[in-house]
Design a protein around this motif. Structure first.
Motif, PDB file in Angstrom:
ATOM      1  N   GLU A 117       0.844  -1.187   0.000  1.00 13.74           N
ATOM      2  CA  GLU A 117       0.000   0.000   0.000  1.00 13.74           C
ATOM      3  C   GLU A 117       0.882   1.240   0.000  1.00 13.74           C
ATOM      4  OE1 GLU A 117      -3.310   1.808   3.000  1.00 13.74           O
ATOM      5  OE2 GLU A 117      -3.366  -0.358   2.606  1.00 13.74           O
ATOM      6  N   LYS A 118       0.483   2.230  -0.764  1.00 13.15           N
ATOM      7  CA  LYS A 118       1.242   3.474  -0.820  1.00 13.15           C
ATOM      8  C   LYS A 118       1.119   4.182   0.529  1.00 13.15           C
ATOM      9  CE  LYS A 118       2.001   6.983  -4.263  1.00 13.15           C
ATOM     10  NZ  LYS A 118       1.440   7.622  -5.460  1.00 13.15           N
ATOM     11  N   PRO A 119       2.248   4.572   1.123  1.00 14.68           N
ATOM     12  CA  PRO A 119       2.188   5.245   2.423  1.00 14.68           C
ATOM     13  C   PRO A 119       1.420   6.562   2.361  1.00 14.68           C
ATOM     14  CG  PRO A 119       4.442   4.632   1.854  1.00 14.68           C
ATOM     15  CD  PRO A 119       3.607   4.407   0.632  1.00 14.68           C
ATOM     16  N   LYS A 120       0.827   6.906   3.464  1.00 14.57           N
ATOM     17  CA  LYS A 120       0.148   8.202   3.601  1.00 14.57           C
ATOM     18  C   LYS A 120       1.227   9.267   3.797  1.00 14.57           C
ATOM     19  CE  LYS A 120      -4.075   6.528   3.771  1.00 14.57           C
ATOM     20  NZ  LYS A 120      -4.437   6.071   2.464  1.00 14.57           N
ATOM     21  N   PRO A 121       0.955  10.497   3.380  1.00 14.93           N
ATOM     22  CA  PRO A 121       1.961  11.541   3.572  1.00 14.93           C
ATOM     23  C   PRO A 121       2.120  11.895   5.046  1.00 14.93           C
ATOM     24  CG  PRO A 121      -0.062  12.494   2.712  1.00 14.93           C
ATOM     25  CD  PRO A 121      -0.243  10.998   2.715  1.00 14.93           C
TER      26      PRO A 121
END
Length: 191
Positions: free
Chosen positions: A175-179
């Protein structure tokens, strides 16, 4: 979405994240070509374009780089890196299938800035193509060992060029990390 975020360039800037989990599938040659072309279009001091890109996709050479990096980490004298090198599954570049080392002519006006800007372009181009990337600083430790210096020669990094950074590239396996929240107090505007 604001009107500005409809702009693809800004969208890439705001959505790009460092990826540390990659699929083993190699990126396509056409994608690599576009990523490298973007790197060549980075700004550079006095337009010297002082960079050199060394792309490694060969599994045996990637393993060799990883082994040399692990050895350099173990001898670094930096507790964080020494601890990381102890991991059984150590990978300096998170097992990415493509690794790009950016070096620059050490006699250029601003080789560090030139290299960093080129890497930034590589990362943003990758994001625009749906390819994950992460800055890898480990390459800088390789110069601390004779084994690392010999490896750079073997990789064809030109004489008089110093590596200033590198990047791992591949398709995201997670999953793409949250900023992370942006720090406050980092901007002064004087009108």
């Amino acid at each position: 979405m604001s009107e500005l975020l409809k702009n693809e360039a800004l969208k890439n800037l705001f959505e790009r994240r460092s990826i540390r989990s990659f699929k083993s599938e190699q990126i396509k040659d056409e994608e690599l070509k576009e990523i490298l072309e973007a790197g060549k279009y980075a700004p550079s001091a006095a337009n010297q374009q002082s960079w050199h890109f060394t792309v490694i996709q060969n599994k045996e050479i990637l393993q060799k780089i990883n082994d040399v990096a692990k050895s350099a980490f173990e001898k670094s004298g930096i507790k964080r890196y020494e601890e990381r090198a102890k991991a059984e599954d150590f990978s300096a570049f998170y097992n990415a299938p493509t690794y790009i080392i950016v070096s620059a002519d050490e006699k250029a006006i601003a080789p560090i800035a030139d290299s960093a800007l080129a890497l930034g372009n590589l990362f943003l181009a990758a994001e625009s193509l749906g390819i994950g990337s992460v800055w890898i600083h480990a390459v800088n430790f390789l110069y601390t060992t004779e084994e690392g210096k010999a490896l750079f020669k073997e990789l064809g990094i030109p004489d008089g060029y110093v590596t200033y950074g590198s990047g791992a590239f591949g398709y995201n396996a997670g999953e793409k990390p949250k900023p992370a929240p942006r720090r406050e107090g980092t901007v002064n505007i004087i009108k």
